[in-house]
Design an enzyme around this catalytic site. Sequence first.
Site, PDB file in Angstrom:
ATOM      1  CD  GLU A 170      -3.158  -0.871   2.079  1.00 26.01           C
ATOM      2  OE1 GLU A 170      -3.133   0.076   2.872  1.00 26.01           O
ATOM      3  OE2 GLU A 170      -4.101  -1.671   2.034  1.00 26.01           O
ATOM      4  CD  GLU A 378      -3.857  -5.817   4.008  1.00 30.13           C
ATOM      5  OE1 GLU A 378      -4.728  -5.001   4.344  1.00 30.13           O
ATOM      6  OE2 GLU A 378      -2.632  -5.608   4.133  1.00 30.13           O
TER       7      GLU A 378
HETATM    8  C1  BG6 Z   1      -4.545  -1.867   5.068  1.00 30.76           C
HETATM    9  C2  BG6 Z   1      -3.224  -2.235   5.652  1.00 30.76           C
HETATM   10  O1  BG6 Z   1      -4.558  -0.475   4.962  1.00 30.76           O
HETATM   11  O2  BG6 Z   1      -5.707  -2.162   5.709  1.00 30.76           O
HETATM   12  C3  BG6 Z   1      -3.321  -2.934   6.967  1.00 30.76           C
HETATM   13  O3  BG6 Z   1      -2.370  -2.888   4.776  1.00 30.76           O
HETATM   14  C4  BG6 Z   1      -4.479  -2.359   7.750  1.00 30.76           C
HETATM   15  O4  BG6 Z   1      -2.088  -2.842   7.605  1.00 30.76           O
HETATM   16  C5  BG6 Z   1      -5.745  -2.705   7.005  1.00 30.76           C
HETATM   17  O5  BG6 Z   1      -4.538  -2.761   9.078  1.00 30.76           O
HETATM   18  C6  BG6 Z   1      -7.010  -2.243   7.674  1.00 30.76           C
HETATM   19  O6  BG6 Z   1      -6.976  -0.883   7.928  1.00 30.76           O
HETATM   20  P1  BG6 Z   1      -7.315  -0.324   9.358  1.00 30.76           P
HETATM   21  O7  BG6 Z   1      -6.962   1.115   9.319  1.00 30.76           O
HETATM   22  O8  BG6 Z   1      -8.766  -0.554   9.570  1.00 30.76           O
HETATM   23  O9  BG6 Z   1      -6.470  -1.117  10.306  1.00 30.76           O
END
Ligand code: BG6
Length: 478
Positions: A170, A378
């Site tokens: 990211e 993810e």
């Molecule tokens: C992505 C990242 O932005 O989303 C993660 O790669 C992150 O590290 C995940 O934890 C979820 O975002 P957040 O801000 O809800 O933790």
Amino acid sequence: MHHHELDGFPQGFLWGAASAAYQAEGAWNVDGKGPSIWDGFCKQPGRTFQGSNGDVAVDHYHRFREDIALMAEMGLKAYRFSVSWPRLYPDGRGPLNEAGLAFYEKLIDTLRAHDIEPILTLYHWDLPQALQDDYGGWESRRIVADFERYCVTLFRRLAGKVRFWVSLNEQNYNLTNAYQLGTHPPGVRNRKRFFQANHHAFLANAGAIAAFRDLVPDGLIGPSFAYSPAYPASPDPRDMLAFENAEEFTNHWWLDTYCLGRYPGAALAYLRKTGEAPEILPGDRDLLAQGRPDFIGINYYQTLTYADNPPDGETMRGINTTGEKGTTPASGVPGLYKTRPNPHVETTNWDWAIDPTGLRLGLRRLSSRYGLPILITENGLGEFDRLERGDLIHDDYRIAYLKDHIAACREAITDGVDLLGYCVWSFTDILSWLNGYQKRYGLVYVDRDERDPKDLRRIRKDSYFWYQKIIKDNGGNI
Ligand code: BG6
């Protein structure tokens, strides 16, 4: 398209789950690790939800065997984790800290012993503080060589053990927060500096991939992109133009550069007029061209909907970090676009649109535009969970979210997308950078909160048992 019959998930599909070093490991100053920019940043007052930090996180560093045992019991096929650069190089460069590397060797060997495919992320935001102090981190071209050296160490030492590699996680989301919103370290708000730092990150990404070709010829590598496909708020041509602007500035700016080796034309021309374009030196284009990845990694959480934004309109605003639903302000770039809630989709308590169809159409857009395989690095739901008596977590909302998104993957595969795998974010609960520990993503609950690490006990959620079954059936019943 409405398909009458859906294709199944391919054999060898990587049913995975993911984490990142700073969010999971803890042990922030153990075995010779140097400080990262997050170690300091989280301790500055007001930066994170209730001052939470990753000093202990969920202590994965010391409990990885227990965590991998839970993965094995679940039948997980792949585990995505990140390596902490300052564990290997406490000063960012200089001598290698063997103890830091030894941790990852043990982790990978343990995964392999359970037939779990490691997916190794080289950089998930935890830059060595020393490089920030020495030359301003991503703002200096010097980072390209230092990043390559760190990556080459990992390529040389782990080539035989790791097949799937993620270069930068990211870059788009992290550097936008770091240099436009000021909400990630180093906390800068300056668009000119943003585009320059981001350009260096592209060069570092391409340099690492170029080195990978020689050192890990059998491996596959690609960046993970925070992908929020854009929607227009309406067919009003002004909104359509705003939507195009958003696609170009928030998606193609990165994906075209990764996959095609060049910036999208209209966006670059615009930035040249505003004086914000990055300085591109002779040789940069050649290097970028060597960075074409083997796959596109995407982190998908939501779509975003865009409307016209006049020159004196909305500016960039930070995300909801409290979980108080409906508190996210409109955000935008004056003269280009602004966000607007999408009335057709539900949202989470953090105001993120829940949109499985957006995943399907996003997969199709990328597959058609770039002709590369895609790995979902993810996808998941951050929510409040309740630990009930008898150690039960009934997270049916998370099961519904995952089920609908996995179904969207199956539709996309039927549409012709070459999808390599799907990683749930996250395996256990972990630290959510700005949102503390209350915004939980895990299939496994970890008993701790913002201030009190408690006993860090691992407890399987209902979603754990649900995903176990999906994996066993190779997604067959979705
Ligand atoms: C992505 C990242 O932005 O989303 C993660 O790669 C992150 O590290 C995940 O934890 C979820 O975002 P957040 O801000 O809800 O933790």
